[in-house]
Design a protein around this motif. Structure first.
Motif, short mmCIF file in Angstrom:
data_model
loop_
_atom_site.label_atom_id
_atom_site.label_comp_id
_atom_site.label_asym_id
_atom_site.label_seq_id
_atom_site.Cartn_x
_atom_site.Cartn_y
_atom_site.Cartn_z
N LEU A 78 50.94 19.13 60.12
CA LEU A 78 50.17 18.88 58.86
C LEU A 78 50.36 19.47 57.52
N LEU A 79 50.77 21.00 57.72
CA LEU A 79 51.23 21.72 56.68
C LEU A 79 52.59 21.05 56.21
N LEU A 80 53.49 20.54 57.05
CA LEU A 80 54.70 19.73 56.43
C LEU A 80 54.31 18.80 55.61
N PHE A 81 53.38 17.94 56.19
CA PHE A 81 52.97 16.59 55.27
C PHE A 81 52.25 16.80 54.12
N CYS A 82 51.66 17.96 54.01
CA CYS A 82 51.19 18.14 52.43
C CYS A 82 52.11 18.91 51.59
N GLU A 83 53.14 19.54 52.16
CA GLU A 83 54.36 19.95 51.26
C GLU A 83 55.30 18.71 50.91
N PHE A 84 55.38 17.77 51.73
CA PHE A 84 56.18 16.57 51.46
C PHE A 84 55.28 15.68 50.22
N ALA A 85 53.91 15.74 50.48
CA ALA A 85 53.19 14.88 49.69
C ALA A 85 52.96 15.53 48.31
N ARG A 86 53.08 16.60 48.14
CA ARG A 86 53.05 17.34 46.90
C ARG A 86 54.13 17.08 45.94
N ILE A 87 55.40 16.92 46.56
CA ILE A 87 56.56 16.91 45.84
C ILE A 87 56.56 15.75 44.85
N PRO A 88 56.30 14.46 45.36
CA PRO A 88 56.42 13.38 44.18
C PRO A 88 55.40 13.46 43.10
N ILE A 89 54.30 14.05 43.47
CA ILE A 89 53.15 14.19 42.51
C ILE A 89 53.53 15.09 41.51
N VAL A 90 54.09 16.34 41.97
CA VAL A 90 54.41 17.29 41.01
C VAL A 90 55.57 16.78 40.12
N ALA A 91 56.48 15.97 40.58
CA ALA A 91 57.59 15.59 39.76
C ALA A 91 57.10 14.63 38.88
N CYS A 92 55.96 13.94 38.98
CA CYS A 92 55.40 12.97 37.90
C CYS A 92 55.17 13.86 36.56
N LEU A 93 54.82 14.94 36.73
CA LEU A 93 54.54 15.91 35.48
C LEU A 93 55.93 15.75 34.43
N PHE A 94 56.92 15.43 34.82
CA PHE A 94 58.02 15.37 34.04
C PHE A 94 57.82 14.39 32.77
N PHE A 95 57.23 13.40 33.40
CA PHE A 95 56.96 11.95 32.59
C PHE A 95 55.64 11.80 31.89
N VAL A 96 54.88 12.68 32.09
CA VAL A 96 53.38 12.63 31.60
C VAL A 96 53.02 13.40 30.46
N SER A 97 52.46 13.05 29.45
CA SER A 97 52.05 13.88 28.29
C SER A 97 50.47 13.90 28.18
N ASN A 98 49.87 12.56 28.61
CA ASN A 98 48.54 12.26 28.28
C ASN A 98 47.80 13.18 28.96
N ALA A 99 46.62 13.85 28.30
CA ALA A 99 45.84 14.72 28.76
C ALA A 99 45.17 13.99 30.07
N TRP A 100 44.49 12.97 30.16
CA TRP A 100 43.71 12.46 31.37
C TRP A 100 44.69 12.07 32.45
N SER A 101 45.94 11.69 32.24
CA SER A 101 47.00 11.49 33.39
C SER A 101 47.25 12.99 33.92
N LEU A 102 47.23 13.90 33.01
CA LEU A 102 47.78 15.23 33.68
C LEU A 102 46.53 15.90 34.54
N VAL A 103 45.22 15.58 34.16
CA VAL A 103 44.20 15.96 34.97
C VAL A 103 44.11 15.43 36.21
N PHE A 104 44.48 14.03 36.15
CA PHE A 104 44.46 13.21 37.41
C PHE A 104 45.43 13.60 38.13
N LEU A 105 46.91 13.91 37.70
CA LEU A 105 47.91 14.53 38.81
C LEU A 105 47.61 15.83 39.18
N ASN A 106 46.91 16.77 38.38
CA ASN A 106 46.57 18.05 38.85
C ASN A 106 45.40 17.94 40.14
N GLY A 107 44.50 16.97 39.92
CA GLY A 107 43.53 16.78 41.06
C GLY A 107 44.30 16.28 42.06
#
Length: 415
Positions: A78-107
């Protein structure tokens, strides 16, 4: 500070280092992201409340799922699944600068963090022998305090110097990969379940609530956590506005301020072991809750930055003595079959009022001054805690004697 034997346990050492790396990256990113959001929304403190509410709403959902999933499935996987799942979400922060999108990704990141935390804490109890569990909890508590100290300081420093979050996100991604490597190397045998799982995850949650309701002292811990969650939920979104408006300082001073809190936490986590020899975990929890109720209204009335940092340093000591004592209390008194759910409920009791407080700041943030909001929040918090000190469940926690619960020794880590 700690007996070196605890880190000689190979599985515990890997779990500890995995948590250390990923949480440090998350704290650095969270601090830089908050500063970034504050700037792109033109210093809108209402948006800070909305961001906090969304983050905690997803964290709440994750904690609900994490408590039930941790009882049903292999906790390491379960811990490994969570680590793998967060990687693509964090990577999206490279391409987003809209405030609401950042809030959603952080969520979304918070969702998997919520699943991760109760499963990890229960895994600590699975692999650490019962006679070393206090030391393991103290080490986790102190390390979390160090992260609290270094994360915001590094995050604020990097953002102030680079005026962006790209390098911060790269570091965060690397910590997740390191965490995966360490978790994969763990050799973990799950403890045998004392009773077969026959009900739904919703039934698991309800059963956990019934377990808490039958124990007055445990109920006292959770209700106090709700009140603390509400107070901190108002405080956190207003910290940056407070530093700028009341203390007249800038972004980097926010990092220094949080570092002072974290340094206090390091000391708090380190001294809990010695304090627990003189006071029961229940007494330490109540003493700390009372001190926090007194510190809050005192702290927000100090306009000198250096003196304010001194008070927040002491507050950090108190908070981490309480957190470590709560971990010890749960480890010592809650049966394995309920432990993940109780850790999940403890997280929820802190998170849910945080969400409500964040929404409240989103509504009133631009209608009242920062000082007015903190003034009324601190007074209500103080009065409520003082009144609760006279309740029977509080006396039960103060006088309760620890009865060590049984843990399956087959899952314990060995040197």
């Amino acid at each position: 500070m700690f007996n070196s034997k605890i880190l000689k346990l190979p599985n515990y050492r890997r779990l500890y280092l995995a948590g250390l790396s990923s949480e440090l990256g998350s704290f650095i990113t969270d601090s830089a992201l908050m500063l970034f959001l504050f700037h792109i929304t033109n210093d809108d403190k209402s948006f800070m409340g909305i961001n906090r509410a969304v983050f905690l709403l997803f964290l709440t959902l994750g904690s609900l799922l994490g408590g039930a999933l941790g009882e049903r499935y292999d906790r390491k996987k379960l811990l490994l699944f969570c680590e793998f799942a967060r990687i693509p979400i964090v990577a999206c922060l490279f391409f987003v600068s809209n405030a609401w999108s950042l809030v959603f990704l952080n969520g979304l990141i918070a969702l998997f963090t919520g699943i991760f935390k109760p499963a990890r804490q229960t895994l600590v109890n699975d692999i650490v022998p019962s006679d070393q569990i206090r030391e393991a909890n103290s080490l986790f508590g102190t390390t979390f305090a160090i992260i609290h100290m270094l994360g915001p300081l590094i995050g604020a420093g990097l953002y102030a110097s680079l005026n962006g979050i790209t390098e911060v996100v790269i570091f965060d991604l690397l910590t997740y990969f390191l965490g995966i490597y360490l978790l994969v190397r763990m050799s973990y045998k799950a403890p045998e379940k004392t009773t077969p799982i026959k009900q739904s995850m919703g039934g698991d949650i309800i059963e956990g609530l019934h377990f808490v309701w039958k124990r007055a002292e445990l109920r006292c811990v959770l209700v106090n956590t709700i009140l603390l969650g509400a107070g901190i939920g108002i405080l956190i979104p207003l910290l940056l506005p407070f530093i700028k408006e009341i203390l007249n300082k800038g972004d980097f001073h926010y990092g220094i301020f949080m570092a002072a809190f974290g340094l206090g936490g390091v000391i708090g986590g380190a001294i809990t072991g010695k304090l627990s020899k003189s006071f029961s975990s229940g007494k330490l929890i109540l003493i700390c809750v009372g001190l926090e109720a007194l510190i809050f209204p005192l702290w927000m009335r100090i306009s000198n930055f250096e003196l304010n940092c001194l008070v927040i340093f002491f507050w950090g000591i108190v908070v981490f003595v309480r957190i470590t004592s709560q971990l010890n209390y749960m480890s010592e008194t809650v049966e394995t079959g309920f432990l993940t759910r109780i850790h999940s409920l403890l997280d929820l009791c802190f998170i849910v009022p945080n969400v409500g407080a964040g929404i409240l700041i989103g509504i009133i943030g631009n209608r009242l001054s920062t000082f007015e909001i903190l003034h009324w929040a601190s007074l209500i918090f103080l009065i409520t805690i003082v009144l609760r000190m006279f309740l029977p469940e509080t006396r039960k926690l103060w006088t309760s004697e620890i009865k060590q619960v049984y843990r399956d020794p087959n899952s314990f880590d060995k040197n």
